[in-house]
Design a protein around this motif. Structure first.
Motif, mmCIF file in Angstrom:
data_model
loop_
_atom_site.group_PDB
_atom_site.id
_atom_site.type_symbol
_atom_site.label_atom_id
_atom_site.label_comp_id
_atom_site.label_asym_id
_atom_site.label_seq_id
_atom_site.Cartn_x
_atom_site.Cartn_y
_atom_site.Cartn_z
ATOM 1 N N ALA A 117 1.005 -0.893 0.005
ATOM 2 C CA ALA A 117 -0.153 0.686 -0.168
ATOM 3 C C ALA A 117 0.386 1.211 0.126
ATOM 4 C CB ALA A 117 -0.749 -0.024 0.627
ATOM 5 N N GLN A 118 2.499 1.409 0.909
ATOM 6 C CA GLN A 118 2.949 2.567 1.097
ATOM 7 C C GLN A 118 3.559 2.647 -0.197
ATOM 8 O OE1 GLN A 118 1.977 4.936 3.159
ATOM 9 N NE2 GLN A 118 0.960 3.295 3.547
ATOM 10 N N LEU A 119 3.992 1.717 -1.476
ATOM 11 C CA LEU A 119 4.649 1.266 -2.175
ATOM 12 C C LEU A 119 4.145 2.677 -3.366
ATOM 13 C CD1 LEU A 119 6.871 -1.440 -1.748
ATOM 14 C CD2 LEU A 119 7.419 0.530 -1.207
ATOM 15 N N ASP A 120 2.640 2.920 -3.646
ATOM 16 C CA ASP A 120 1.968 3.360 -4.962
ATOM 17 C C ASP A 120 2.499 2.259 -6.553
ATOM 18 O OD1 ASP A 120 0.021 5.197 -5.674
ATOM 19 O OD2 ASP A 120 1.196 6.407 -6.131
ATOM 20 N N ALA A 121 3.182 1.177 -6.065
ATOM 21 C CA ALA A 121 3.460 0.514 -7.517
ATOM 22 C C ALA A 121 2.438 -0.543 -7.403
ATOM 23 C CB ALA A 121 4.755 0.295 -7.397
ATOM 24 N N THR A 122 2.284 -0.097 -9.048
ATOM 25 C CA THR A 122 1.427 -1.573 -9.341
ATOM 26 C C THR A 122 1.104 -3.148 -8.794
ATOM 27 O OG1 THR A 122 0.953 -0.904 -11.643
ATOM 28 C CG2 THR A 122 0.549 -2.867 -11.552
#
Length: 471
Positions: free
Chosen positions: A168-173
């Motif tokens: 959730a915190q990495l904002d990647a796919t």
């Protein structure tokens, strides 16, 4: 004729001025060229001559006559603030005999809005309905589940929740892989809930549930009249609706090959091109994809693009099946019975032996199958206390699908099925496979027609084709 026209216009103007509570005219620079005495007194002037040549906004701060003079478009009716009260006004452009614009004129029709009370009541009602609809729409595009909704205290459950928090915190796919019923959509909601995008939209779409011919417009939108039957106003796709937030793309493995390059471009460039449009729209969307199929295997079979798989496979979370976390089953049963009982207005209990029977089942359908089993067991129960007998009767082909307890030794004296016989579930699967094969043959391989003949959806047919190796 000209004199009659002039007299008629002057008479009409005088009559209109007398009926109105005030009137004012401006030139193309929005400077007052005329104002009647009634209006001048209303705005606090001693006489009309004090307003002449001044910008209209100095006299009437909320006036829109400058806008009307510049655009040449009338404002038939409006409500304007005038000091401590509200008045109903109309504004019209003025032009000379040659049709060239020369200014604008405004009339105060009512000095109090009470004269339009019925109209105002309807407008207020429509505004209330609009706000309610907007709130409902915004609520429908919010994540409904949190990580607390993913029940489980076993090591696999705790690990998948830990991975979800990190993702959730990495904002990647993110790619969620797992069997059907393991909670992929729930986890997608939960990831959005703990991400920096929590205050923006969460939009979901199931690629297997949308007809192939409509999926492109569903995802990327369509320009006005892009195809036969398309909305003349155009439509926004799910990606546009999710701009700034999260798009959950469920069953991405069922996406048609022809559409996969367009999805790849969106993931790489963060821009979409609506169907039938010639313009690109920049977006900021976080994609969470999910599949109940092994995408790597689908790539090997040529049914999924390798470059798209690599683009999706940035952060992969593999959800554990229910059979790998039997310690979580009592907690899940309690929560499911609470939900089922709440819908029925009853308190439902289950005894320990029934729980043990459920823990020995293989659960190929995972939590979804567990809920279905509990609902069917309740139908077999005369009261609200579920027993082992109710559970065993509700389990499909329970004798062949029960797992032996871990500590129990295999029964070497158990008799083998007579020659030529097979377990019931195997016989059912064989019959289903044959029915599907016959339907495809009869309809010339056309899957939609075969699905209709079998009485199932096309998405269900694709799943059964994969299950029986007919794809």
């Amino acid at each position: 004729m000209a004199d009659i026209r002039t007299l008629a216009m002057r008479s009409l103007f005088d009559r209109l001025e007398g009926l109105c509570e005030g009137a004012v005219a401006v030139d193309m620079d929005a400077r007052v060229v005329w104002i009647n005495d009634k209006y001048a007194r209303k705005v606090g002037l001693r006489g009309a001559d004090q307003a002449l040549g001044r910008p209209v906004e100095e006299i009437i701060p909320d006036s829109r006559l400058r806008e009307v003079a510049g655009s040449g478009k009338p404002i038939a009716i409006d409500i304007m603030s005038l000091g401590d009260e509200h008045v109903v006004v109309t504004r019209m452009p003025l032009s000379d005999d040659g049709g060239a614009p020369v200014g604008a004129i405004g009339f105060v029709l009512y000095d109090k809005v009470e004269g339009l009370r019925p109209v105002m009541a309807k407008v207020q009602q429509l505004q209330t309905r609009l706000r309610a609809a907007e709130r409902a729409l915004a609520e429908s595009r919010r994540a409904r589940y949190s990580l607390a909704s993913f029940l489980g205290v076993s090591a696999p459950a705790l690990e998948i929740k830990r991975q979800a928090r990190r993702a959730a915190q990495l904002d990647a796919t993110v790619l969620l892989q797992g069997e059907t019923g393991t909670g992929k959509e729930l986890l997608a909601h939960a990831i959005h809930q703990v991400s920096p995008r929590i205050d923006r939209s969460f939009v979901s779409v199931n690629a297997a549930a949308v007809p192939e011919s409509l999926l492109e417009a569903e995802l990327f939108g369509a320009a006005p009249g892009a195809y036969t039957g398309a909305d003349r106003r155009g439509r926004e796709g799910k990606f546009k609706l999710a701009d700034g937030g999260t798009l959950f793309l469920d069953e991405v493995g069922d996406m048609p090959l022809a559409l996969q390059p367009k999805l790849l471009r969106v993931l790489q460039e963060q821009e979409i091109e609506p169907l039938g449009a010639n313009r690109l729209i920049r977006l900021d969307v976080r994609v969470i994809a999910a599949s109940s199929f092994d995408l790597e295997q689908r790539v090997a079979e040529g049914r999924f693009r390798a470059d798209l798989y690599y683009r999706l496979n940035v952060l992969t979370l593999r959800l554990p099946p229910l059979r790998d976390r039997p310690d979580d089953l009592p907690l899940l049963v309690e929560r499911l019975l609470e939900d089922i009982g709440g819908r029925l207005g009853q308190t439902i209990e289950i005894d320990d032996e029934a729980i043990q029977a459920l823990q020995h089942h293989d659960w190929p359908g995972n939590v979804r199958e567990l809920r279905n089993t509990l609902e069917r067991a309740l139908l077999l129960c005369d009261g609200t206390q579920l027993t082992r007998a109710h559970v065993m009767a509700a389990l499909p082909a329970s004798a062949s699908r029960q797992r032996a307890p871990a500590a129990a030794a295999p029964d070497e004296t158990a008799a083998a099925p007579p020659s030529g016989m097979q377990p019931l579930h195997a016989a059912v699967q064989a019959a289903e496979r044959e029915a599907i094969a016959v339907a495809l043959q009869v309809h010339g391989g056309r899957k939609l027609a075969a699905a209709r003949a079998l009485g199932i959806s096309r998405a269900a047919l694709y799943q059964k084709l994969a299950l029986h190796g007919l794809a």
